[in-house]
Structures are given as structure tokens and as C-alpha cells.
Design an enzyme around this catalytic site. Structure first.
Site, PDB file in Angstrom:
ATOM      1  N   HIS A 128       0.814  -1.217   0.000  1.00  0.00           N
ATOM      2  CA  HIS A 128       0.000   0.000   0.000  1.00  0.00           C
ATOM      3  C   HIS A 128       0.847   1.267   0.000  1.00  0.00           C
ATOM      4  O   HIS A 128       0.345   2.344  -0.309  1.00  0.00           O
ATOM      5  CB  HIS A 128      -0.979  -0.011   1.182  1.00  0.00           C
ATOM      6  CG  HIS A 128      -0.370   0.172   2.530  1.00  0.00           C
ATOM      7  ND1 HIS A 128      -0.071  -0.874   3.375  1.00  0.00           N
ATOM      8  CD2 HIS A 128      -0.004   1.284   3.196  1.00  0.00           C
ATOM      9  CE1 HIS A 128       0.429  -0.414   4.493  1.00  0.00           C
ATOM     10  NE2 HIS A 128       0.492   0.909   4.414  1.00  0.00           N
ATOM     11  N   ASP A 158       0.306  -7.604   1.399  1.00  0.00           N
ATOM     12  CA  ASP A 158       0.716  -6.212   1.585  1.00  0.00           C
ATOM     13  C   ASP A 158       2.240  -6.063   1.560  1.00  0.00           C
ATOM     14  O   ASP A 158       2.812  -5.290   2.317  1.00  0.00           O
ATOM     15  CB  ASP A 158       0.147  -5.631   2.878  1.00  0.00           C
ATOM     16  CG  ASP A 158       0.259  -4.110   2.925  1.00  0.00           C
ATOM     17  OD1 ASP A 158       0.310  -3.485   1.851  1.00  0.00           O
ATOM     18  OD2 ASP A 158       0.311  -3.546   4.037  1.00  0.00           O
ATOM     19  N   SER A 233       4.800   2.729   7.907  1.00  0.00           N
ATOM     20  CA  SER A 233       4.442   1.606   7.053  1.00  0.00           C
ATOM     21  C   SER A 233       5.613   1.192   6.179  1.00  0.00           C
ATOM     22  O   SER A 233       6.228   2.018   5.504  1.00  0.00           O
ATOM     23  CB  SER A 233       3.267   1.972   6.147  1.00  0.00           C
ATOM     24  OG  SER A 233       2.073   1.977   6.855  1.00  0.00           O
TER      25      SER A 233
END
Length: 388
Positions: A128, A158, A233
Site C-alpha cells: 500500500h 501487503d 508503514s
């Protein structure tokens, strides 16, 4: 609410036309890229106050590995010093189109983190983080900037891999996430808020395997209380000896339905899972060893005059086990191997543990009649040539 923090790369999936009565919420694909990706950046501007954290191939290089040892032989400072040179800052740019009276196309930016996994420049991050980007800029530990090339992405786990060309890179020492224990030291290094690269936070492993549903995908993640913020992230979760044991991808933030505040609940993809996917992305640009039905799916959340609520097949991928078994568009999947299925998330949870070549039993409903169908699972198929 568990959320993603940036975004992920578009899969080569062609949508199929189907009956207009089947007006459903797209929930996922069991095929080349099984699962539904996140939307555009959850945090599209670096100044956002949101606490959201989340979402030509070369021969894969060998990576430095070491079974992690969390017996406290290193201080936090020593472990961070060992791990920090492998963590990078990532800034991405993408094109966004707005519709309406003030609509238009503009460039949006977002930030994330990544971890160097080879001296040749391969970097692991979240899917993402680099989804739908036009440009990826990486800043290394020494403050130098490089434009990165996207190698491959996988929405289901992911995970994504990018690559830079740079000298004297220091890859992370990859640990073994199967060896971690609840209460072990946990160190998070990343780029919170997109402006604080190299930030170190620490805590403990709160749980070694926590099942979460993120963007309709069922995942088993490491839970930690080390502080995680927007921009972390794709960064690294390290053990007490500075070995990489996870890739940060999520946190719970905000309040519960009862109004209680949520603090200190973050998650990371176990490095054993992440490196398995990354190795395939480096070799093939996609995941090749995942068992799939080979169907496109839509989820009907409410019954209509013509269709019951449930999970429907909208099209079949050529060459798949679904095609060989005779599955067809508009079939409603009722159960898999006796386990009831009513949503894509239900199916994702079941398929996560299946193997290529395994035969499963689907109970389906077709034209008002229920029947059992035996399906032999295939690997992921390249659907780039499929017609829409």
C-alpha cells in the site's frame, strides 16, 4: 479501527461484464492477485493529523540471515545502531483524479518506510505504500536520495519490493519470526509523519500471531506496543539483537465502539512470510506459489429480488481449476470443505492455508439448485492477456 497508511500497486486484473442485477460491492479476486487492494493514500498529505498507519526481473540475491536471539545481549542503543542503516525513507508521488464541479487531476504525495534486504539495492516495503505511484524516491541512512524502480507487489500480503542503484548499502540481518516469543524486545525503525526518518521506538512483542482482517484479507500478524505512526508503514520491526523480524504495516487507532481510547496496538507482517513473498517478487515480479481457485468474485451484502446475499463468481480465469471443474458466472459459493462462506473475507481465510494441487469441495448454488463441485487448485495465473 485497523487501517492502512499509504497505498498499493494496481494488479493486472481485467474486470468482467456481468448481469446488471448483480450490482455488488467488489470484494476480491482469487486469481493472479487474490484480494482487494486499498484505495489511494490513506494519508495523502504529510501534514495530515490522522493516526492511520496503513497499505526486467533479476535472479533474487541471497540475503543475510541469522536466527534471532533475544536474550538481551544487546542494549536498545546497540541493536538500533546495528539495524538503522538498513532502514530507508520513501516518498511517493501519484496522479489523483477528482470529479465534480471542482474536479481535476493533480499530483498527490505520501510517505512510508522500507528496509534494504540486499547489497544490490532491493528494498522491501508495503504494497500500500507504493501502490499506483508515478515516482518513488528513497532516502538512505546517509541522507542521499535515489529514484527507485518498482520490482513487484502483492496485495494479499501487503508486501512490495523496490530497487535502487546505490553504493555501500547495508542490508538488514534477517531473523526468524517463528522463533519470537511474547514479551521479547521489539524495536521499530521508520519514517513517522514522513519527516522523521530514522526514528527508533521500542516495546515488546505483545502477541506472536494475531489474526486480523485488513482490506478484506485475513492476515496473521505480529502485535507490538512499540509506537507506530503514519509513515512507519514498510519499516522494520527488529528484535533485541537488531535482527529484522517483521515489516510494519498496521495499527489500531482512535476509539472503540464503547468510546475507549486505543493505544499501543501495532502490527507487523512476520519476516518469514514477507521474505518468502519478496523472493518471488524479485524472481518473477509476482507471487507464483499461491493456491487459487481462478475466479473473479463479487459480494452481495443484501438479498435482492433475484439474488440472495452472498459471494458470487462473476467470471472464470482461463486455465484455472475453476474452469476445469465447470464453475460459472453467477454461481453462489455456499461453503468450502464444509465451512460456510458468505464473504470474500471468509474465503480468504480458508484459501490462505491451501496448497497448489490440493482438491477442495465447493458447495454452490446455481439457478436455485445446490450442488457440490470438486476443484483442484492451481497456482496464480498470468491474466495480463485476458480480455475484459
Amino acid at each position: 479501527m485497523t487501517e492502512y497508511s499509504n497505498h498499493e500497486t494496481r494488479n493486472t486484473i481485467r474486470r468482467r461484464r456481468y448481469h446488471p442485477v448483480l450490482n455488488m460491492l467488489l470484494c476480491g479476486v482469487i486469481g493472479t492477485a487474490c484480494g482487494l487492494g486499498g484505495g489511494w493514500f490513506a494519508v495523502t498529505h504529510l501534514g495530515s493529523a490522522s493516526t492511520v498507519v496503513y497499505q526486467s526481473a533479476e535472479t533474487a540475491p541471497s540475503v543475510q540471515t541469522n536466527v534471532n536471539n533475544t536474550d538481551g545481549t544487546m542494549t536498545i542503543s546497540e541493536a538500533a545502531s546495528k539495524a538503522s542503516p538498513s532502514v530507508v525513507e520513501i516518498i511517493v508521488e501519484g496522479t489523483v483524479t477528482n470529479y465534480g464541479i471542482f474536479g481535476g487531476t493533480y499530483t498527490s504525495t505520501g510517505a512510508g518506510s522500507g528496509v534494504i534486504i540486499s547489497e544490490t539495492g532491493y528494498i522491501i516495503t508495503n504494497n500500500h505504500v507504493v501502490k499506483d505511484t508515478n515516482k518513488i524516491t528513497v532516502t538512505t541512512y546517509d541522507g542521499k536520495e535515489y529514484e527507485a524502480q518498482l520490482v513487484g507487489t502483492d496485495a494479499k500480503t501487503d508486501i512490495a519490493v523496490i530497487k535502487i542503484t546505490a553504493p555501500d548499502l547495508i542490508p538488514a540481518v534477517v531473523g526468524d519470526s517463528s522463533k519470537i516469543s511474547q514479551g521479547d524486545t521489539a524495536i521499530v525503525i521508520g519514517n513517522p509523519l514522513g519527516t522523521l526518518g530514522g526514528t527508533v521506538t521500542n516495546g515488546v512483542i505483545s502477541a506472536v500471531s494475531r489474526e486480523l482482517v485488513i482490506e478484506n484479507e485475513s492476515m496473521n500478524l505480529i502485535q507490538t506496543d512499540a509506537t507506530i505512526n503514519s509513515g512507519n508503514s514498510g519499516g522494520g520491526l527488529f528484535d533485541g539483537n537488531g535482527n529484522l523480524i517483521g515489516i510494519v504495516n498496521a495499527k489500531d487507532s482512535g476509539t472503540t465502539s464503547s468510546g475507549a481510547s486505543i493505544e499501543g496496538i501495532g502490527f507487523a507482517i512476520p519476516i518469514n512470510t514477507a521474505m518468502d513473498v519478496a523472493s518471488q517478487l524479485m524472481e518473477s515480479g509476482r507471487v507464483t506459489n499461491r493456491a487459487t481457485l481462478g475466479v473473479y468474485l463479487d459480494e452481495l451484502t443484501r438479498s435482492t429480488q433475484h439474488y440472495k446475499a452472498g459471494l458470487y463468481i462473476t467470471d472464470i480465469i482461463h486455465g484455472s481449476g475453476a474452469e476445469a471443474a465447470g464453475l460459472a458466472a453467477y454461481d453462489r459459493i455456499i461453503s468450502v470443505d464444509g465451512t460456510e462462506v458468505s464473504s470474500y473475507t471468509d474465503l480468504s481465510r480458508i484459501m490462505r492455508d491451501k496448497k497448489i494441487g490440493e482438491t477442495i469441495t465447493l458447495k454452490i448454488e446455481r439457478d436455485g439448485t445446490e450442488m457440490d463441485v470438486q476443484v483442484t487448485l492451481t497456482g496464480t495465473l498470468d491474466t495480463s492477456t485476458e480480455q475484459g
